[in-house]
Design an enzyme around this catalytic site. Structure first.
Site: not given
Length: 405
Positions: A152, A174, A185, A271
């Protein structure tokens, strides 16, 4: 014939990843992991979030119903199929029934996984329409394509492999946001060509995969879709392996190697992450208390922002330890940044605040690298734990501020 990569490195597995049309970007977004023959023995770990996605609800139920035998795992990225109510469950059942018909098997042997935006309904017609091409594309060289199609906000695919005597172990994962240690997680898939009974495979998943993926945190947020699957094809042709044997020890070590590798890749690609935090806690009364302290440090916004700014601020570590919910004696807390002692007996030495002083300069240097090691001792107990975390950057805020737009 050369071995595949990731999930298809072990024998007995084929995989594929295609662009079905779930993502506006046109990137690959539908993946298939296929176990040849009669299927693979499978064990699963799922999110502890009470708002569990439809594929988690369906997957849990099917693993129990099938007795741990799985023919295929199908993964879509783009829509999480979470917070979709009864429709979400029905959509997961419809899409997997269509795949089961193509493969000539029962729906109980198909596990669904989804990742993406929470609340958006699954694009069922797109999903079902893409399945024939997905099945046709499955090959022993499809591991990399599988890893790319499950992404994603990941920036790179994540694969790992290891050998265990006559056996092979491979994996893909991922997840770079909404990552917190609440088992599991992210989406992670680990495969082996060893023959393992369902009960022993479940013990291997809980004893090895669980701790590895429990020990990472990017943002302290537990996803609705977290799933970790361990599949054993038995295609190596060797006798079944079981705990206590030499072959089991080798397999256990290889599974741990793949899991640790994937876990590190997940944190490094978190991120907006610019620094990876390696947090070692020792001296707690037990491992559970040590894990709780390590998690408090990894999840602390103050620690994470200090890591982003490469600010050697031991006060932020001390506050996290003290608020972890574990009974610790402040006078027994020692903290190191790298190999630099920055707090002893709960006290930060006054010399630490000398601008340009040797102590602070060395601590700042230890904060400047991609990997920042924090070591904390909270007493003289035998409990210890390691947690991997990431810093909190401007980019994390941007990515998540724009996630659905």
């Amino acid at each position: 014939m050369s071995a595949g990569t990731g999930v298809t490195y072990p024998r007995g597995f084929r995989a594929a990843g295609i662009a079905a049309g779930f993502k506006p970007s046109g990137k690959p977004d539908l993946a298939l992991l296929l176990a040849d023959g009669a299927g693979a023995t499978t064990a699963g770990l799922f999110t502890t979030n009470h708002v569990a996605a439809a594929p988690v609800v369906v997957g849990r139920s099917r693993l129990a119903a099938s007795g741990g035998t799985v023919r295929a795992v199908v993964v879509n990225s783009g829509q999480a199929n979470a917070a979709t109510g009864e429709r979400g469950v029905a959509d997961a059942e419809t899409t997997t029934a269509a795949l089961a018909a193509l493969l000539g098997t029962t729906t109980d042997e198909i596990l669904p996984c989804s990742t993406g935006v929470i609340g958006e309904p699954l694009h069922v017609d797109v999903f079902v329409g893409a399945l024939p091409a997905l099945v046709d594309a499955a090959s022993a060289d499809g591991g990399d394509g599988f890893a790319r199609a499950i992404m994603t906000t990941d920036t790179v695919p994540k694969c790992a492999t290891a050998d265990a005597g006559p056996f092979r172990v491979g994996g893909a994962a991922k997840g770079v946001g909404m990552i917190a240690p609440s088992l599991a997680t992210m989406l992670a898939f680990v495969t082996t060509d060893a023959a393992v009974s369902p009960a022993d495979l479940d013990a291997l998943a809980r004893g090895v995969l669980g701790p590895a993926f429990e020990a990472i945190s990017v943002d302290g947020c537990s996803s609705t879709n977290d799933t970790v699957l361990l599949l054993a094809s038995g295609a190596a042709g060797a006798e079944p392996t079981a705990p206590g044997s030499t072959s089991w020890a080798a397999l256990e070590g290889a599974v741990a190697s793949v899991a640790d590798d994937l876990a590190r890749q997940l944190v490094a690609d978190g991120e907006g992450v610019t620094h990876v935090l390696v947090i070692d806690v020792e001296g707690a009364p037990n491992d559970g208390d040590a894990r709780q302290v390590a998690r408090a440090i990894a999840d602390s916004p103050l620690v994470k922002t200090a890591a982003f700014g490469a600010d050697p601020n031991p006060g932020r570590v001390l506050q996290a330890v003290g608020s972890a919910g574990v009974d610790v004696d402040p006078a027994a807390i020692d903290v190191w940044i790298g190999d630099v002692a920055v707090a002893s007996g709960g006290v930060i030495p006054p010399a630490y605040f000398d601008v340009g002083g040797d102590l602070r300069v060395r601590a700042a240097e230890a904060m400047a690298g991609l990997e920042i090691v924090l070591r904390v001792r909270v007493g003289d107990g035998s409990g210890r734990s390691r947690m991997l975390g990431g810093d909190l950057s401007y980019e994390y805020v941007r990515i998540n501020g724009e996630y659905t737009t």
